[in-house]
Design an enzyme around this catalytic site. Structure first.
Site: not given
Ligand code: UDX
Length: 429
Positions: A121, A151, A154-155, A249, A257, A260, A263, A327
């Site tokens: 990214t 990319e 999601r982790e 979402f 947190g 991604c 940051k 992280r």
């Molecule tokens: C994110 C993007 O979803 C992904 O497309 C990108 O490539 C990388 O960043 P990721 O950081 O792995 O992926 O996690 P994600 O599932 O998006 O969750 C991020 C944070 O949001 C987590 O702390 C999660 O608990 C929080 N979250 C997510 C919420 O609080 N509510 C939601 O409805 C969804």
């Protein structure tokens, strides 16, 4: 096709493995000798559901190899993917020194035409810089194309997201690399969008910022639900069934947190600022996210009053479910806030305890989630792990001095919890 990935972090390792899984010949490069050794011996450095089996299978099939040598990776393949970290700097901007270094290393090793694909990214216009760098540092002066291919995995769901992507974005400056890029992605059966490089780079930051915005939006609605006695989950359902909005979402909680969203938001705000636009909307997304944690901590102190020497059990340390990644984890942030107030913590996470220990000392790490509540004054849910829904509530209730639960992820049914005799505080309900 013959593909090389430089960087075997979450993105590089999962992407390389999935490319091998669909039949490509893949070399993964990393400068961390210990990591390469671990991967060569069949181990993996991260927890990601389904990944270990896939790595083993493709290594055994001879489609996936690991090396320390960028030059070897460049020589063996036609398409070189850059998947190295782009960490944040103190002012919110992105540190691009790993990208620059890899671009130089690739340039030094190129002796025939290559497609150099950026998967990390990066701020918009990085492709232009990578192009200039490769031109400058390539002694063989061969032709090449730079492509942006962000990319979206999601982790915790990375293998699934990669094998079945919603879309593939390919940013190019000329048509020459398009056919090869399409061939790489044909086995994944996803819509492929071909754009210019700047648009592809922007798509990534715009997508992540929008998802973060959705979460902050529902967290703001949660605050209003709490003030009015409404239920944020019902509101999320009611608005989410509108196809233009969508239910995903929209889970209220203790804020987002991970490596991604926080940051990428800071980076996007900074990029906009450099382009002369004050992205106040995204600054508010950040503010709501910080406030969400403050409001949750206040809920705890309002109920328990003085935290000094109180014992609190915390379920969840990872930044979200299905990962061992801590992280920028809201759960760790919450634990540190409670410790600062003098609370003594008993903590558990299904996968993240080892990684959490570096960030969170002075806590008692408990292997069994059902033993966390023992001797505590309250229990807190900080990560949305599905297995926490199977917590032995009767045992926890008996273990606590008072049956108090702060559910930061709305995992339990409020009415049912109250019927069982709990003092149950959740988010927006
Ligand atoms: C994110 C993007 O979803 C992904 O497309 C990108 O490539 C990388 O960043 P990721 O950081 O792995 O992926 O996690 P994600 O599932 O998006 O969750 C991020 C944070 O949001 C987590 O702390 C999660 O608990 C929080 N979250 C997510 C919420 O609080 N509510 C939601 O409805 C969804």
């Amino acid at each position: 096709m013959k593909l090389t990935l430089i960087g075997t972090g979450y993105v590089g390792l999962v992407t390389g493995t999935c490319f091998a899984e669909v039949g490509h010949q893949v070399v993964c490069v990393d400068n961390d000798a210990a990591k390469v050794k671990l991967l060569q011996s069949g181990g993996i450095p991260i927890y990601e559901p389904g990944l270990e089996e896939l790595v083993k299978k493709n290594v055994a099939a001879g489609r996936l190899t690991f090396t320390n040598s960028t030059a070897e990776g460049v020589q063996k393949s036609d398409v070189i993917f850059i998947a190295v970290p782009t960490p944040p700097q103190p002012d919110g901007s992105v540190d691009l020194s790993f990208i620059e270094k890899v671009a130089r290393d690739i340039a030094a090793a190129m002796t025939t035409y290559k497609i150099v694909v950026d998967k990390s990214t990066v701020p918009v216009r990085t492709g232009e810089k990578v192009t200039e760098t490769i031109k400058r540092y390539c002694p063989a002066k061969v032709d090449f194309d730079v492509v942006s291919n962000p990319e979206f995995l999601r982790e915790g769901f990375a293998v699934g997201d990669l094998m079945k992507p919603d879309r593939v974005v390919i940013g190019v400056r000329s048509q020459r690399p398009v056919a090869a890029m399409k061939e790489i992605y044909t086995p994944f059966n996803a819509p492929i969008i071909v754009t210019d490089i700047n648009s592809a780079e922007l798509i990534k930051h715009a997508a992540n910022s929008f998802l973060a915005l959705k979460i902050s939006y529902i967290n703001a609605i949660a605050a209003i639900c709490e003030a009015t006695g409404a239920n944020v989950q019902e509101v999320a359902q009611g608005i989410g069934l509108d196809e233009r909005i969508g239910r995903r979402f929209l889970n209220a909680g203790i804020g987002f947190g991970g490596s991604c969203f926080p940051k990428d938001l800071s980076a996007f705000i900074k990029i906009a600022e450099q382009m002369g636009y004050d992205f106040r909307l995204l600054k508010e997304v950040q503010r709501i996210n910080a406030d969400q944690m403050n409001r949750f901590v206040k809920k705890i102190t309002d109920t328990l009053w003085v935290l000094k020497d109180k014992k609190i059990g915390v379920l969840g340390l990872a930044f979200k479910q299905n990962t061992d990644d801590v992280r920028s984890s809201p759960a760790i942030d919450l634990c540190q806030r409670l410790q600062k107030e003098g609370a003594k913590l008993r903590v558990h996470d299904p996968k993240a305890m080892d990684k959490a220990k570096a960030a969170l000392a002075d806590a008692t790490y408990v292997d069994d989630m059902n033993a966390v509540a023992e001797g505590c004054d309250a229990i807190v849910i900080a990560t949305e792990w599905d297995e926490f829904k199977k917590l032995d509530l009767e045992r926890a209730r008996k273990s606590l001095s008072h049956p108090i639960m702060f559910d930061g992820r709305n995992l339990f049914d409020r009415v049912e919890m109250e019927r069982l005799g709990w003092i149950y505080k959740s988010v927006g309900r």
